[in-house]
Design an enzyme around this catalytic site. Sequence first.
Site, PDB file in Angstrom:
ATOM      1  N   GLU A  31       0.894  -6.734 -10.469  1.00 25.53           N
ATOM      2  CA  GLU A  31       1.790  -5.822  -9.751  1.00 25.53           C
ATOM      3  C   GLU A  31       3.176  -5.683 -10.391  1.00 25.53           C
ATOM      4  O   GLU A  31       4.189  -5.698  -9.690  1.00 25.53           O
ATOM      5  CB  GLU A  31       1.931  -6.265  -8.288  1.00 25.53           C
ATOM      6  CG  GLU A  31       0.609  -6.212  -7.565  1.00 25.53           C
ATOM      7  CD  GLU A  31       0.672  -6.740  -6.143  1.00 25.53           C
ATOM      8  OE1 GLU A  31       0.123  -6.082  -5.256  1.00 25.53           O
ATOM      9  OE2 GLU A  31       1.267  -7.811  -5.912  1.00 25.53           O
TER      10      GLU A  31
HETATM   11  C1  NGO Z   1      -2.169  -9.448  -4.019  1.00 26.05           C
HETATM   12  C2  NGO Z   1      -0.764  -9.701  -4.523  1.00 26.05           C
HETATM   13  C3  NGO Z   1      -0.117 -10.888  -3.821  1.00 26.05           C
HETATM   14  C4  NGO Z   1      -0.302 -10.789  -2.315  1.00 26.05           C
HETATM   15  C5  NGO Z   1      -1.783 -10.702  -2.010  1.00 26.05           C
HETATM   16  C6  NGO Z   1      -2.036 -10.595  -0.520  1.00 26.05           C
HETATM   17  C7  NGO Z   1      -2.279 -10.440  -6.026  1.00 26.05           C
HETATM   18  C8  NGO Z   1      -2.886 -11.004  -7.243  1.00 26.05           C
HETATM   19  N1  NGO Z   1      -1.032 -10.027  -5.917  1.00 26.05           N
HETATM   20  O1  NGO Z   1      -2.938 -10.314  -4.866  1.00 26.05           O
HETATM   21  O2  NGO Z   1       1.258 -10.915  -4.143  1.00 26.05           O
HETATM   22  O3  NGO Z   1       0.230 -11.940  -1.696  1.00 26.05           O
HETATM   23  O4  NGO Z   1      -2.395  -9.608  -2.653  1.00 26.05           O
HETATM   24  O5  NGO Z   1      -3.371 -10.482  -0.181  1.00 26.05           O
END
Ligand code: NGO
Length: 538
Positions: free
Chosen positions: A341
């Site tokens: 992200e």
């Molecule tokens: C995503 C995000 C995390 C969140 C999570 C919540 C990843 C790899 N990055 O997973 O920051 O906490 O979802 O479900």
Amino acid sequence: MAGSLLLVLAAGACTLGTAGSAAARPESHGTAVRPLGQVVPEPSQVHPAGAPFTLTPTAHIRIEGHNHDAREVGTYLAGLLRPSTGYALPVVEESGHGTGGGHDIRLALTAGSASLGTEGYRLDSGPSGVTLTARTSAGLFHGVQTLRQLLPASVEERTRQHGPWQVAGGTITDVPRYAYRGAMLDVSRHFFTVPQVEKYIDQLALYKINEFHLHLSDDQGWRIAINSWPRLARYGGSTEVGGGQGGYYTKAQYAQIVSYAASRHLEVVPEIDMPSHTNAALASYPELNCDGVAPPLYTGTDVGFSSLCVPEDVTYTFIDDVIRELAAITPGRYLHIGGDEAHSTSQADYVSFMNRAQAVVQKYGKTVMGWHQITSAMPVKGAVAEYWGTDDTGAAERAQVAAAAKNGTGLVLAPADRSYLDMKYDESTELGQDWAGTVEVDRSYDWDPGTYLAGAGVPSSAVIGVEAPLWTETIVTNDDIEAMAFPRLPGIAELGWSPESTHDWTTYKVRLAAQGPRMAALGIDFYHSPLVDWPAGS
Ligand code: NGO
């Protein structure tokens, strides 16, 4: 059909095994002999034969040869069995005490039995004793988990219980399908103390999980002391989601977690998420920000808004220091650098950042691990990408992961709509999130890691294992952890351990039901999924 079978089996069968055993009714109180093979994860080979073993008050735990590692496993086993049985169960070296009598538990480390590999074991059970044989102490330890699950659930109580303490007769020969069987705990969104973490580690060990991934930094908190950048933990660790006081591990506390995990045969995989998910670091040191201004601490739950300053040299001094200090206190092979992200980092910056960050991990002797977005950069040789996509993940993203996999990048599968333990079970689940949908126990279990990404062109040989991450935006206590991890974690553990040929929801859910009284005896506050016929009282 299952119903009539249950009636037949409940009438006193004691040595039904293999696949058929899985259909046997789980005991609801501690008297029946559990069928050999009624274990999670399901063992690879089960051969029921002969009369059961009965643990008696005078039994010993005999260690074959003078071996420190085996002795430690024996001591751990004695610690499990003594409170509920009330037996002394002295741990003794076989050679020092003659050949010993019958009715003992033997732990034998042997260089032979190459087929048992680095984690496998054999369990032989009969009236004259139970013997666990393995090539490594990890194998013996996993064998102990099987032995424990074959005993009545009341063996898990910490006060004295009535026996009889019987184990069905026969042989189990068991090796894992995958080398990487992980669970992740996010200690950044909410901080968990060392005893809280140790409690979870103990619960993971019961299901033969062998990798413990600790998500140590995120926007909301930095959780590990770094001497050369002390404000990271002291200031960056001073809060958490919702504005609580947060916390961090000193290096000594982190070492304590590592050594506790090692005593349960789990390897710690530390993660410092970068270049995004870094607000706690950016808030601690203005020079890490491109505009030189530290943002405030963050206690919300948005993602993707923060980024380290890719063009600045100080960023690489920072990651070199952090990775050097973390690698120095991490005996495990992996160092996870996140990479998910990075919505506030341009793709060109992301690639150049990841090239430099991966080189630092390699410089300090660790294997690079990252979320699967690292496959959009240039994963170094030997890197491992953790796939957290869903059924909705686009073809282009899957193709990128497949291209990396064909190029040698190993994959750990943690599909968010299957293995994320923070997803709600259904709409009525109080805790958790549902951005990847709701994930009931059957959905969580019912997929095959070997073929999961085959449609995108991922060869099954690229898959090194599975992981069940627990993100903690909504998770605050051990009860919360347990309500979300159990009973889905045992299913992911089974996908990681058991041969594909055993994969079957209808028989799995019967073995899972048998875990109910055990989890209850252990005080695990698990979700009583309506899809599972939990025995009364569990
Ligand atoms: C995503 C995000 C995390 C969140 C999570 C919540 C990843 C790899 N990055 O997973 O920051 O906490 O979802 O479900």
